[in-house]
Design an enzyme around this catalytic site. Structure first.
Site, PDB file in Angstrom:
ATOM      1  CG  ASP A 207      58.281 -59.917  10.631  1.00 29.73           C
ATOM      2  OD1 ASP A 207      58.857 -60.446  11.597  1.00 29.73           O
ATOM      3  OD2 ASP A 207      58.555 -60.169   9.440  1.00 29.73           O
ATOM      4  CD  GLU A 258      40.933 -42.928  10.512  1.00 30.44           C
ATOM      5  OE1 GLU A 258      40.033 -43.788  10.308  1.00 30.44           O
ATOM      6  OE2 GLU A 258      41.665 -42.490   9.614  1.00 30.44           O
TER       7      GLU A 258
END
Length: 546
Positions: A207, A258
């Site tokens: 956002d 990751e």
């Protein structure tokens, strides 16, 4: 889909408070979403994006977060969130959640600690506090105004009861801005990312993704004649799109990388198109919303430009563009297209503005078919597959948008009215009790999902057909690009992609297919309006295959 699922995914935005209410309190919730996941699977989408469901006083519909690591009791529990993710994955759907890093709620414990600790404290340094100007600090630190109208600063009362510092809020007074010059803020948000990634979410919609870093020294902005920040055409306010924002995404990208499963982030960045390449890349964000397409007026030139520019940009940054026509912040496109030639998309719809509803829906269906034929990913807003219009007739006392409360504008509530699932049920099937946090108009009953289910030519079935064809034909992929046809009748937008000829008639008259040589001998796949086999209906779109 391609190996990186987000490159050609169709993502369905769920606004939880208005999607489905399971417990009858009149507000949608996570169990309600979970129960409707089979509907989304059948619709043909690939992923679900959930607007905020975190702990919040709901001053800005959940975009004022008081706890990023828990679910607001109005929406359920963390266990409900886990169940939603698990059920979605079981159906082959990805889950994207909202991340709100520009500001928190003023009820966030860290902001409350900042108020209690006083000037110069580490607690206060988590947010943007400044001394005021004037002899006694009675004036704001600068002249910035809020996106929701009014001042962008609020003065606090210090612990000793005296008037004190001011805090920055680019949005509502209940949404203080985080201080991204403080490493502790970076560390906190990295922990938030990992918390939700560990729970299995597949990505984040960020956002106000262009807003976290403010210009050095917080200088005054140039104001216009209305006392608002002057924004030259094609630019953004002074507190948005500062270069330091990009470094945040450089820090976040390795965290997402990751995890297995191609975790991603898509940015809500209302910035000039020329700036997007700074935000997107293998070491930055994966995607950013293409708001130029949403803002394009109905017409060949404007719509073509809104496609060509982003496609060229996508190629330059090796990241597919996103296509979007509606979301929780703009007037629904079934209503926007009903104004001719106006095409305003922000600040809501007043009761005095009456669109041509039939025209708007015709054009909206055509624009949706155009969008779903384009390479890249597409984002749908809940209810657009039903052809829902913007709702203007909401009593002022029921409106919740901060912009309405601060400035009296209609606000964004009109695109957030709860969905109609069944035409003959309480609250049209949204809630078992018949309660609804915003009133649903009678017209919603006529557009309820159950009345459109299996009905040839309905908006719902048009979306289902287009979405399944998009996947079957690989229309989301960039492999062979898009070719625009030049020798076509005036008012027709024609393009070819992945063996599909897409024709959009932007005029109010049927146009014979005979005038488009490339259409000869092709099979009609889906159309946005009924017509004979030898014409493109007025204000309509058509897909043809070799």
């Amino acid at each position: 889909m391609s190996q990186q699922w987000w490159r050609d995914a169709v993502v369905y935005q769920v606004y939880p408070r208005s999607f489905a209410d399971s417990d009858g309190d009149g507000m949608g919730d996570l169990p309600g979403v979970t129960a409707r996941l089979p509907y989304l699977k059948d619709l043909g989408v690939d992923a679900v994006w959930l607007s905020p469901f975190y702990v919040s006083p709901q001053n800005d519909a959940g975009y004022d977060v008081a706890d990023y690591l828990d679910v607001d009791p109005r929406f359920g529990t963390l266990a409900d969130a886990d169940e939603l993710v698990s059920r979605a994955h079981g159906l082959g759907l990805k889950v994207i959640v909202d991340l709100v890093p520009n500001h928190s709620s003023s009820e966030h414990p860290l902001f409350q600690a900042a108020l209690a600790a006083g000037p110069g404290s580490p607690e206060r340094d988590m947010y943007v506090f400044r001394e005021g100007r004037g002899e006694r600090g009675e004036l704001p630190p600068n002249n910035w105004t809020s996106i929701f109208h009014g001042d962008g600063w609020t003065r606090v009362t210090e612990p000793d009861g005296t008037p004190g510092q001011w805090y920055l809020h680019i949005f509502d007074t209940t949404q203080p801005d985080w201080n991204w010059e403080n490493p502790a803020v970076h560390e906190m948000f990295e922990g938030i990312l990992r918390f939700w990634l560990d729970r299995g979410v597949d990505g984040f919609r960020v956002d106000v993704a262009h807003g976290m870093v403010k210009p050095a020294g917080l200088p005054d902005a140039t104001l216009n004649a209305h006392g608002l920040i002057d924004i030259p055409e094609g630019e953004v306010p002074i507190y948005f799109d500062n270069d330091g924002v990009v470094e945040i995404y450089r820090q976040w990208r390795p965290i997402l990388d990751e995890y297995d499963g191609d975790r991603m982030m898509v940015l809500e960045a209302w910035i000039p198109e020329k700036r997007l390449p700074l935000y997107i890349g293998v070491d930055r964000a994966h995607q950013s919303f293409n708001f130029g397409f949403l803002q394009a007026r109905w017409g060949v030139e404007t719509m073509r430009a809104a496609i060509e520019g982003p496609l060229a940009l996508a190629e330059s940054v090796d990241s597919p563009t996103t296509w979007v026509l509606s979301n929780h912040d703009v007037i629904r496109h079934a209503t926007r297209y009903g104004f001719d030639p106006d095409h305003r998309f922000g600040e809501g719809l007043s009761r005095a503005e009456v669109p041509d509803a039939a025209l708007g829906l015709h054009r909206a269906r055509a624009a949706s078919l155009l969008m779903l034929a384009l390479p890249g990913s597409a984002y749908l807003y809940q209810g657009e597959e039903l052809g829902l219009p913007e709702v203007a007739d909401i009593p002022d006392e029921l409106r919740e948008d901060p912009a309405h409360k601060r400035a009296g504008v209609p606000g964004r509530d009109g695109c957030r009215v709860p969905l109609p699932w069944r035409h003959d049920a309480p609250a049209y099937g949204f809630s078992p009790s018949g309660e609804s946090w915003l009133p649903q108009p009678d017209a919603f009953g006529e557009l309820a999902a159950d009345l459109q289910e299996g009905v040839a030519g309905s908006t719902l079935e048009m979306y289902r057909t287009a979405l399944h064809l998009r996947r079957e034909l690989g229309l989301g992929e960039h492999a062979d690009g898009v070719t625009f046809l030049e020798d076509v009748p005036a008012g027709v937008l024609a393009l070819e992609h992945a063996g599909v000829l897409v024709l959009v008639n932007t005029t109010d008259e049927d146009i014979p297919l005979a005038g488009i040589p490339a259409s000869a001998g092709r099979e009609a796949l889906v159309a946005s309006a009924a017509g004979t086999a030898d014409v493109i209906p007025a204000e309509a779109a058509l897909w043809l295959r070799r």
